[in-house]
Design an enzyme around this catalytic site. Structure first.
Site, short mmCIF file in Angstrom:
data_model
loop_
_atom_site.label_atom_id
_atom_site.label_comp_id
_atom_site.label_asym_id
_atom_site.label_seq_id
_atom_site.Cartn_x
_atom_site.Cartn_y
_atom_site.Cartn_z
N ARG A 171 -16.51 -43.13 15.79
CA ARG A 171 -15.67 -44.36 14.96
C ARG A 171 -14.49 -45.59 15.49
NH1 ARG A 171 -15.01 -41.86 9.50
NH2 ARG A 171 -13.55 -43.10 9.48
N THR B 101 -13.51 -48.52 6.93
CA THR B 101 -14.87 -47.98 6.19
C THR B 101 -14.26 -49.40 5.79
OG1 THR B 101 -13.31 -45.81 5.50
CG2 THR B 101 -14.29 -47.30 3.97
N HIS C 202 -22.57 -44.12 7.70
CA HIS C 202 -21.21 -42.93 7.72
C HIS C 202 -21.24 -42.97 9.48
CE1 HIS C 202 -19.29 -39.50 6.79
NE2 HIS C 202 -20.18 -38.55 7.91
N TYR D 209 -20.20 -35.10 1.24
CA TYR D 209 -18.39 -35.26 0.82
C TYR D 209 -17.72 -34.55 0.57
CZ TYR D 209 -20.33 -40.37 2.45
OH TYR D 209 -20.91 -41.15 2.73
N GLU E 154 -20.57 -31.59 8.95
CA GLU E 154 -21.38 -31.81 8.53
C GLU E 154 -22.87 -31.55 9.55
OE1 GLU E 154 -18.27 -36.18 6.88
OE2 GLU E 154 -19.89 -35.99 8.86
N ARG F 108 -18.69 -52.57 11.15
CA ARG F 108 -18.68 -52.64 10.16
C ARG F 108 -17.70 -54.66 10.31
NH1 ARG F 108 -16.45 -46.94 8.31
NH2 ARG F 108 -17.94 -46.18 7.30
P1 ADP Z 1 -15.56 -43.52 6.40
O1 ADP Z 1 -17.14 -44.00 5.75
O2 ADP Z 1 -15.08 -44.42 6.95
O3 ADP Z 1 -15.91 -42.61 6.86
P2 ADP Z 1 -14.77 -42.67 3.56
O4 ADP Z 1 -15.00 -41.42 4.29
O5 ADP Z 1 -13.01 -42.61 3.70
O6 ADP Z 1 -14.75 -43.37 4.65
O7 ADP Z 1 -15.38 -42.64 2.04
C1 ADP Z 1 -17.09 -42.60 2.38
C2 ADP Z 1 -17.77 -44.01 2.16
O8 ADP Z 1 -17.14 -44.07 0.53
C3 ADP Z 1 -17.33 -45.09 2.78
O9 ADP Z 1 -18.01 -45.35 3.63
C4 ADP Z 1 -17.75 -46.14 1.53
O10 ADP Z 1 -18.82 -46.28 1.39
C5 ADP Z 1 -17.30 -45.33 1.09
N1 ADP Z 1 -16.14 -45.69 -0.31
C6 ADP Z 1 -15.00 -44.89 -0.09
N2 ADP Z 1 -13.63 -45.21 -1.09
C7 ADP Z 1 -14.36 -46.32 -1.65
C8 ADP Z 1 -13.62 -47.18 -2.37
N3 ADP Z 1 -12.36 -47.43 -2.75
N4 ADP Z 1 -14.80 -47.97 -3.31
C9 ADP Z 1 -15.69 -48.11 -3.01
N5 ADP Z 1 -15.93 -47.42 -2.16
C10 ADP Z 1 -15.25 -46.48 -1.25
MG MG Z 2 -15.55 -40.27 6.46
#
Ligand code: ADP
Ligand code: MG
Length: 201
Positions: A119, A125, A159, A54, A170, A136
């Site tokens: 995506r 998300t 993810h 991450y 990644e 989702r």
């Molecule tokens: P995505 O997976 O849609 O690319 P992000 O990269 O922004 O989303 O975030 C990674 C992961 O972190 C999300 O899939 C989710 O599981 C978790 N997440 C993101 N934002 C939050 C938040 N504000 N509170 C709790 N968990 C979160």
């Molecule tokens: Mg992401």
């Protein structure tokens, strides 16, 4: 220039996706679009793998924090913290717990616009606001509100790399070069050949 059909993206079925017995459903969505599976493995990740994954994108913290705050504001609610970086730091800690809580399946899918299309099919998300028809949106119901209330990560099954540069960074974290297989499938001719008349021989 490399052909767009060689674009690759990383997908991880998160521990809740495996617990919910949605592996086949999730893979079916990408496969039926025409994307090709070129790498696959199951493991219980370590916390350092999740942190590396991450934090590999220097903008991720700011983006994740701003996205969470904007979601509260849009619903007329007050975010638990107004500093995006503080929000993101808590998210990383919660993600380490979530993503190491059980086995995950990591996959690499290849095909034209693989990053963008995966995506689109995966959805936003937050499952609560993810579009109808997305994985989702259709298979889970979690929200920022519930996740923050219990100080945990949003459970959203999957993810998927967000951008081409993110995918390029990644994929090597999860797969060595030899674990990714280049091969052809017959329907690639129908998807990509410039002239379909070649199909009748
Ligand atoms: P995505 O997976 O849609 O690319 P992000 O990269 O922004 O989303 O975030 C990674 C992961 O972190 C999300 O899939 C989710 O599981 C978790 N997440 C993101 N934002 C939050 C938040 N504000 N509170 C709790 N968990 C979160
Ligand atoms: Mg992401």
């Amino acid at each position: 220039m490399t052909h767009p059909k060689t674009e690759r993206t990383l997908v991880i079925v998160k521990p809740d996706g495996i617990q919910r017995a949605l592996i086949g459903e999730i893979m079916k969505r990408y496969e039926r679009l025409g994307l090709k599976l070129v790498g696959l493995k199951m493991m219980v990740p370590t916390e350092s793998m999740i942190e590396n994954h991450y934090l590999i994108d220097p903008n991720w913290k700011k983006n994740v924090g701003e996205k969470a705050i904007a979601s509260y504001v849009k619903k007329g609610e007050t975010p638990p913290n107004s500093d995006p970086i503080k929000v993101a730091e808590a998210v990383v800690e919660n993600l380490k717990k979530y993503m190491t809580s059980g086995p995950v399946i990591a996959m690499v899918w290849e095909g034209a616009h693989a990053v963008e299309l995966v995506r689109k099919i995966t959805g936003g998300t937050e499952p609560r606001s993810a579009g109808v028809g997305t994985i989702r949106g259709d298979f889970v119901l979690d929200s920022y509100q519930m996740a923050d209330g219990d100080a945990r990560a949003i459970r959203n099954l999957i993810h998927a790399s967000g951008t081409i540069p993110e995918a390029q960074k990644e994929i090597p974290l999860w797969f060595s070069h030899t674990e990714l297989i280049s091969y052809r499938v017959p329907h690639e001719a129908t998807l990509y050949d410039a002239d379909m008349r070649s199909l009748i021989g």
